[in-house]
Design a protein around this motif. Structure first.
Motif, PDB file in Angstrom:
ATOM      1  N   SER A  98       1.210  -0.936   0.021  1.00 15.64           N
ATOM      2  CA  SER A  98       0.158  -0.302  -0.279  1.00 15.64           C
ATOM      3  C   SER A  98       0.758   1.313   0.395  1.00 15.64           C
ATOM      4  CB  SER A  98      -0.721   0.396   1.331  1.00 15.64           C
ATOM      5  OG  SER A  98      -1.613   1.288   1.761  1.00 15.64           O
ATOM      6  N   ARG A  99       0.634   1.732  -0.730  1.00 16.80           N
ATOM      7  CA  ARG A  99       1.378   3.733  -0.623  1.00 16.80           C
ATOM      8  C   ARG A  99       0.902   4.294   0.628  1.00 16.80           C
ATOM      9  NH1 ARG A  99      -0.436   6.333  -4.730  1.00 16.80           N
ATOM     10  NH2 ARG A  99       1.347   8.439  -3.958  1.00 16.80           N
ATOM     11  N   ASP A 100      -0.186   3.787   1.108  1.00 17.26           N
ATOM     12  CA  ASP A 100      -0.780   5.108   1.923  1.00 17.26           C
ATOM     13  C   ASP A 100       0.005   4.581   3.328  1.00 17.26           C
ATOM     14  OD1 ASP A 100      -2.475   5.934   4.304  1.00 17.26           O
ATOM     15  OD2 ASP A 100      -4.128   5.356   2.771  1.00 17.26           O
ATOM     16  N   GLU A 227      -7.945  13.440   8.236  1.00 17.63           N
ATOM     17  CA  GLU A 227      -7.789  12.308   7.405  1.00 17.63           C
ATOM     18  C   GLU A 227      -7.100  11.260   8.258  1.00 17.63           C
ATOM     19  OE1 GLU A 227      -4.358  15.006   5.844  1.00 17.63           O
ATOM     20  OE2 GLU A 227      -5.481  15.697   4.518  1.00 17.63           O
ATOM     21  N   ALA A 282     -10.452   4.866  -1.463  1.00 14.82           N
ATOM     22  CA  ALA A 282     -10.010   5.039  -2.788  1.00 14.82           C
ATOM     23  C   ALA A 282      -8.295   5.440  -3.196  1.00 14.82           C
ATOM     24  CB  ALA A 282     -10.776   5.002  -3.179  1.00 14.82           C
ATOM     25  N   GLU A 283      -8.633   6.668  -2.157  1.00 14.81           N
ATOM     26  CA  GLU A 283      -6.808   7.637  -2.201  1.00 14.81           C
ATOM     27  C   GLU A 283      -6.250   6.933  -1.384  1.00 14.81           C
ATOM     28  OE1 GLU A 283      -4.496   9.909  -4.570  1.00 14.81           O
ATOM     29  OE2 GLU A 283      -6.597   9.139  -5.101  1.00 14.81           O
ATOM     30  N   PRO A 284      -4.461   7.088  -1.116  1.00 16.05           N
ATOM     31  CA  PRO A 284      -4.241   6.760  -0.841  1.00 16.05           C
ATOM     32  C   PRO A 284      -3.398   8.341   0.119  1.00 16.05           C
ATOM     33  CG  PRO A 284      -2.651   6.629  -2.351  1.00 16.05           C
ATOM     34  CD  PRO A 284      -4.649   6.563  -3.122  1.00 16.05           C
ATOM     35  N   TRP A 285      -3.626   7.798   1.540  1.00 17.71           N
ATOM     36  CA  TRP A 285      -2.353   9.036   2.244  1.00 17.71           C
ATOM     37  C   TRP A 285      -1.666   9.213   2.208  1.00 17.71           C
ATOM     38  CZ3 TRP A 285      -0.087  10.514   5.690  1.00 17.71           C
ATOM     39  CH2 TRP A 285       0.204  11.416   6.492  1.00 17.71           C
ATOM     40  N   THR A 286      -0.334  10.151   2.077  1.00 19.24           N
ATOM     41  CA  THR A 286       0.349  10.496   1.255  1.00 19.24           C
ATOM     42  C   THR A 286       0.830  11.600   1.874  1.00 19.24           C
ATOM     43  OG1 THR A 286       0.781  12.000  -0.582  1.00 19.24           O
ATOM     44  CG2 THR A 286       0.762   9.618  -0.691  1.00 19.24           C
TER      45      THR A 286
END
Length: 537
Positions: A98-100, A227, A282-286
């Motif tokens: 996961s990029r999250d 977030e 749906a949108e990963p957090w960075t």
């Protein structure tokens, strides 16, 4: 106690809080000052003999050598893996799960950390997890803070159950009606362990949510609580993926393996869920603008080979801590001890081969061969690791002697008990039937001062039983609250904070770290106390 003796007993807590948290001095300066003040007050007002203070300081120095060896091994392994390119490969592997960043911190700090706590304890999860998070691109302050917060619930069963099977068992030695070492005694300890994890299912399962909320609020681009909180379904799922298996294992098999098996089961479940996007937005957090590349060069090592050193560390820690295997006895047979330091009752010992630091060193040597490092690369890793330890050595070599003065203060000319026991007695006198609410805070105090949940349980378990009997509360529930409080104190204890900060290059910023971990520590203690108040009568 009068005002001066009460202030003396509080001095280790007050000085650490004042110099580290309020004045924001680095630990390498704050801890020597705190040691001197504590020793002077102990001599003048607690009337501790100078020989007792000197012996306590020597014991603290010996213990600090053990911790420094662990920290050095963790730093050396990190620098070795950096030089070999293994960390770059590991960074890439997490981007595929996961990029999250919220998911990454849960997997590494909460679940992998739980497994490491169960296998080794004594600060190992933060020493390994924090630098791994930094290698993934997390800010060092975020990495060390979240690793310390995560190392809470699993501590009940850390180091193959040491806080219960050694700390609480020795602390309850002489408990009326339950002879130490008997079957009835260990049945009682198992019941306490199960009670602790039953409460922890309700409070510890929220720790991952607290972690991601702090991550997004203080280290994200938008400084947003929302977030982090929006991830609550996945965070709660990840929390229960550890606490429920830990409860099952504690119920069926006792206190030795809940953190080890709970961490492993949780890793398998949560990694599988993350790969499939289960309960994830749906949108990963960075980190947004501050986002560092997950990797900046092609992987040079196959993924299994890159992970092999960490797997070797985990496997060797488990194998060397099982009583059923001869390895533990062999390693512990090499022991250097000083019995009756300076003619006092204080003893100290080091088992160098049994310490996790020796396992780290063995794995480093294996990594040199497995990853084909040159002598020059190994030399650079050793040099960089030794340099990073300077400030940490000063802090630990003064923090631990201060702690030992506090613990060994029962020998005095003032007719008082030891400082921790006197403080606890003062607390129970002021709370009465509300004692279960305060019981976890006593456990937290023990860990904050001593640097170990095992020592906290050893110091306060018998006192907690006495307090429970005085107010008519359930002994089993109050002891469970002591264990949970010791977990909470692990987040803020000076020894762990200093060690973890040094591994990620934050030596001198220990006060900042404690300011972040203090809130979660208070949540954990007070939530446990409120539930305990409902269950204890």
């Amino acid at each position: 106690m009068n005002l001066l003796t009460t202030l003396t007993a509080l001095m280790p807590v007050l000085t650490v809080f004042f110099f580290l948290v309020i004045l924001r001095l680095p630990a390498r300066r704050a801890m020597p000052i705190s040691l001197v003040i504590t020793a002077v007050f102990a001599t003048l007002f607690w009337q501790m003999p100078l020989i007792q203070i000197a012996a306590s300081i020597i014991e603290g120095l010996i213990i600090s050598l053990s911790i420094l060896w662990i920290v050095f091994g963790a730093i050396l392994l990190l620098n070795t893996l950096t030089g070999s390119g293994a960390l770059n490969t590991i960074r890439q592997s997490f981007s595929h799960i996961s990029r999250d960043r919220r998911v990454q911190v849960i997997i590494i700090a909460w679940l992998f950390g739980a497994f490491l706590e169960g296998a080794a304890g004594f600060g190992t999860p933060a020493a390994i997890g924090a630098p791994l998070l930094v290698a993934l691109g997390f800010p060092p302050l975020a990495a060390v803070t979240l690793a310390l917060i995560a190392d809470s619930s699993p501590v009940t069963f850390g180091a193959v159950g040491t806080p219960i099977v050694i700390g609480m068992a020795e602390g309850l030695e002489g408990l009326a009606g339950l002879p130490a070492g008997g079957e009835e005694f260990f049945t009682f300890l198992r019941a306490v362990a199960v009670q602790a994890v039953q409460i922890d299912v309700l409070i510890g399962s929220l720790i991952p949510l607290i972690m991601v909320a702090l991550l997004t609020r203080f280290f994200g681009q938008n400084k947003s609580w929302r977030e982090g909180l929006v991830l609550w379904p996945f965070a709660l799922f990840a929390g229960l993926s550890f606490t429920l298996p830990a409860l099952l294992v504690a119920t069926l098999f006792g206190p030795e393996f809940p953190s080890i098996l709970g961490g492993l089961i949780g890793l398998g479940v949560v990694i599988t869920a993350a790969r499939r996007g289960f309960l994830l937005p749906a949108e990963p957090w960075t980190f947004g603008r501050n986002e560092k590349p997950t990797f900046d060069q092609p992987a040079t090592l196959p993924l299994p080979l890159a992970w092999l050193p960490y797997l070797l560390v985990a496997g060797l820690l488990v194998l060397t801590r099982l009583d059923a295997l001869p390895l533990k006895g062999w390693l512990q047979s090499v022991r250097f001890s000083w019995v009756g330091i300076l003619g006092t009752e204080i003893n100290a010992a080091i088992e160098p081969l049994y310490l996790p630091g020796s396992i780290f060193l063995l794995v480093v040597l294996a990594t040199v061969w497995l990853h084909r490092l040159s002598r020059n690369q190994l030399r650079q890793a050793f040099s960089a690791s030794a340099t990073m330890l300077t400030g940490t050595a000063i802090a630990l070599a003064t923090a631990l002697p201060m702690v030992r003065i506090f613990i060994h203060s029962g020998v005095n000319g003032a007719g008082l008990d030891s400082m921790p026991i006197e403080l606890a007695a003062l607390a129970v006198a002021g709370t009465g039937p509300a004692w279960p609410l305060a019981a976890p805070l006593i456990g937290s105090l023990g860990s904050f001062i001593s640097g170990s949940a095992t020592f906290s349980n050893m110091m306060f378990s018998l006192f907690q039983v006495s307090a429970a009997q005085q107010v008519g509360a359930s002994t089993q529930v109050v002891l469970a609250l002591q264990a949970l409080g010791a977990n909470a104190g692990n987040m803020i204890c000076v020894v762990n904070v200093v060690a973890a900060a040094s591994v990620v290059g934050l030596a001198g910023q220990e006060g900042r770290i404690i300011r972040f971990t203090l809130g979660p520590m208070l949540y954990y203690s007070l939530a446990a106390g409120l539930l305990g108040l409902l269950l204890a009568y």
